[in-house]
Design a protein around this motif. Sequence first.
Motif, PDB file in Angstrom:
ATOM      1  N   ALA A 265       0.830  -1.205   0.000  1.00 42.50           N
ATOM      2  CA  ALA A 265       0.000   0.000   0.000  1.00 42.50           C
ATOM      3  C   ALA A 265       0.866   1.256   0.000  1.00 42.50           C
ATOM      4  O   ALA A 265       0.556   2.247  -0.682  1.00 42.50           O
ATOM      5  N   THR A 266       1.973   1.220   0.744  1.00 47.18           N
ATOM      6  CA  THR A 266       2.905   2.351   0.766  1.00 47.18           C
ATOM      7  C   THR A 266       3.654   2.463  -0.551  1.00 47.18           C
ATOM      8  O   THR A 266       3.834   3.565  -1.082  1.00 47.18           O
ATOM      9  N   LEU A 267       4.075   1.340  -1.094  1.00 47.70           N
ATOM     10  CA  LEU A 267       4.808   1.344  -2.358  1.00 47.70           C
ATOM     11  C   LEU A 267       3.949   1.885  -3.494  1.00 47.70           C
ATOM     12  O   LEU A 267       4.444   2.562  -4.403  1.00 47.70           O
ATOM     13  N   GLU A 268       2.642   1.603  -3.444  1.00 50.08           N
ATOM     14  CA  GLU A 268       1.741   2.065  -4.495  1.00 50.08           C
ATOM     15  C   GLU A 268       1.461   3.562  -4.402  1.00 50.08           C
ATOM     16  O   GLU A 268       1.178   4.197  -5.415  1.00 50.08           O
ATOM     17  N   ARG A 269       1.546   4.134  -3.203  1.00 49.63           N
ATOM     18  CA  ARG A 269       1.202   5.533  -2.988  1.00 49.63           C
ATOM     19  C   ARG A 269       2.412   6.454  -2.995  1.00 49.63           C
ATOM     20  O   ARG A 269       2.265   7.672  -2.846  1.00 49.63           O
ATOM     21  N   THR A 270       3.602   5.889  -3.122  1.00 49.35           N
ATOM     22  CA  THR A 270       4.831   6.678  -3.102  1.00 49.35           C
ATOM     23  C   THR A 270       5.731   6.227  -4.247  1.00 49.35           C
ATOM     24  O   THR A 270       5.372   5.346  -5.018  1.00 49.35           O
ATOM     25  N   ASN A 271       6.907   6.840  -4.326  1.00 50.04           N
ATOM     26  CA  ASN A 271       7.874   6.422  -5.349  1.00 50.04           C
ATOM     27  C   ASN A 271       8.870   5.393  -4.813  1.00 50.04           C
ATOM     28  O   ASN A 271       9.834   5.041  -5.500  1.00 50.04           O
ATOM     29  N   LEU A 272       8.645   4.901  -3.582  1.00 49.03           N
ATOM     30  CA  LEU A 272       9.586   3.954  -2.994  1.00 49.03           C
ATOM     31  C   LEU A 272       9.685   2.655  -3.782  1.00 49.03           C
ATOM     32  O   LEU A 272      10.730   2.005  -3.808  1.00 49.03           O
ATOM     33  N   GLY A 273       8.595   2.269  -4.438  1.00 51.23           N
ATOM     34  CA  GLY A 273       8.598   1.022  -5.188  1.00 51.23           C
ATOM     35  C   GLY A 273       9.576   1.017  -6.344  1.00 51.23           C
ATOM     36  O   GLY A 273       9.974  -0.055  -6.821  1.00 51.23           O
ATOM     37  N   ALA A 274       9.988   2.209  -6.805  1.00 50.77           N
ATOM     38  CA  ALA A 274      10.917   2.308  -7.930  1.00 50.77           C
ATOM     39  C   ALA A 274      12.375   2.350  -7.494  1.00 50.77           C
ATOM     40  O   ALA A 274      13.278   2.314  -8.335  1.00 50.77           O
ATOM     41  N   LEU A 275      12.615   2.406  -6.174  1.00 52.47           N
ATOM     42  CA  LEU A 275      13.994   2.490  -5.685  1.00 52.47           C
ATOM     43  C   LEU A 275      14.737   1.185  -5.910  1.00 52.47           C
ATOM     44  O   LEU A 275      14.170   0.098  -5.796  1.00 52.47           O
ATOM     45  N   GLU A 276      16.029   1.325  -6.204  1.00 49.79           N
ATOM     46  CA  GLU A 276      16.875   0.164  -6.434  1.00 49.79           C
ATOM     47  C   GLU A 276      18.134   0.256  -5.584  1.00 49.79           C
ATOM     48  O   GLU A 276      18.587   1.351  -5.224  1.00 49.79           O
ATOM     49  N   ALA A 277      18.704  -0.895  -5.254  1.00 50.02           N
ATOM     50  CA  ALA A 277      19.949  -0.927  -4.496  1.00 50.02           C
ATOM     51  C   ALA A 277      21.025  -0.141  -5.241  1.00 50.02           C
ATOM     52  O   ALA A 277      21.132  -0.220  -6.470  1.00 50.02           O
ATOM     53  N   GLY A 278      21.805   0.628  -4.505  1.00 47.82           N
ATOM     54  CA  GLY A 278      22.846   1.449  -5.102  1.00 47.82           C
ATOM     55  C   GLY A 278      22.439   2.897  -5.259  1.00 47.82           C
ATOM     56  O   GLY A 278      23.303   3.782  -5.376  1.00 47.82           O
ATOM     57  N   GLN A 279      21.130   3.170  -5.282  1.00 52.00           N
ATOM     58  CA  GLN A 279      20.665   4.544  -5.357  1.00 52.00           C
ATOM     59  C   GLN A 279      20.751   5.197  -3.980  1.00 52.00           C
ATOM     60  O   GLN A 279      20.875   4.520  -2.956  1.00 52.00           O
ATOM     61  N   ASN A 280      20.686   6.526  -3.962  1.00 55.97           N
ATOM     62  CA  ASN A 280      20.707   7.266  -2.708  1.00 55.97           C
ATOM     63  C   ASN A 280      19.298   7.711  -2.330  1.00 55.97           C
ATOM     64  O   ASN A 280      18.428   7.860  -3.199  1.00 55.97           O
ATOM     65  N   VAL A 281      19.103   7.935  -1.036  1.00 56.89           N
ATOM     66  CA  VAL A 281      17.818   8.427  -0.549  1.00 56.89           C
ATOM     67  C   VAL A 281      18.040   9.569   0.433  1.00 56.89           C
ATOM     68  O   VAL A 281      19.059   9.623   1.129  1.00 56.89           O
ATOM     69  N   ASN A 282      17.077  10.484   0.486  1.00 60.26           N
ATOM     70  CA  ASN A 282      17.079  11.540   1.488  1.00 60.26           C
ATOM     71  C   ASN A 282      16.718  10.936   2.840  1.00 60.26           C
ATOM     72  O   ASN A 282      15.772  10.148   2.930  1.00 60.26           O
ATOM     73  N   VAL A 283      17.443  11.331   3.873  1.00 63.48           N
ATOM     74  CA  VAL A 283      17.194  10.801   5.221  1.00 63.48           C
ATOM     75  C   VAL A 283      17.071  11.954   6.206  1.00 63.48           C
ATOM     76  O   VAL A 283      17.897  12.873   6.224  1.00 63.48           O
TER      77      VAL A 283
END
Length: 210
Positions: free
Chosen positions: A66-84
């Motif tokens: 449900a979270t993956l469908e409502r956000t862009n997190l589902g498109a994240l891949e290993a090796g990419q960076n994220v804001n924390v």
Amino acid sequence: MYTGIVQAVRPLADVSVYPGGKTFTVTFTDQLLADLKLGASVNIEGTCLSVTGIAGDHVTFDAMNATLERTNLGALEAGQNVNVERSAKMTDENGGHPIAGHVATTAALEEIRVADDGAYIRFRVPEDCAKYIFPRGFLAVNGCSLTVAEVEENLFTINLIPETLRQTTFPRYKAGDRLNIEVDHQTMVLVDVIERTVARVMPGLAEKGR
């Protein structure tokens, strides 16, 4: 609660799938690890997630479908960076604006410009969300507190200073990618209350304005 001031851009060490969701493993710095406990809330790319595991500098977070469908997190891949951003304490200075990490919608990135003479992002949100966004209003984009510069119906432009580019993941995004958008909660409540009031007191006018 968060401030929208990204504390670090950190790499995704791993993204794994489990029945009903995904587990994200983020490599934290010593500063981000300080006093971090299981269950703590952390803003990852604009989404509030709970710490599910800590192993050295690797911190894991689970996100349901449900979270993956409502956000862009589902498109994240290993090796990419994220804001924390760690959750804010009551005594912390708020250099941005109060945000909850509850993504209202995702926006389609139409254009991103990164140049010495200026940078900006231009994105389009669904029409039902556009009514909450105003020129010079606050907006959280991928967890970063930003100010709206221009509005053209449901197309919005935000200017980015060099420090924002340096301290966030925006430079890796390209046209067609999705952005996590959290609108200001107080603005959302105010607009909704006004709409309901107008619809009740002047139903004819409210219907005409649609």
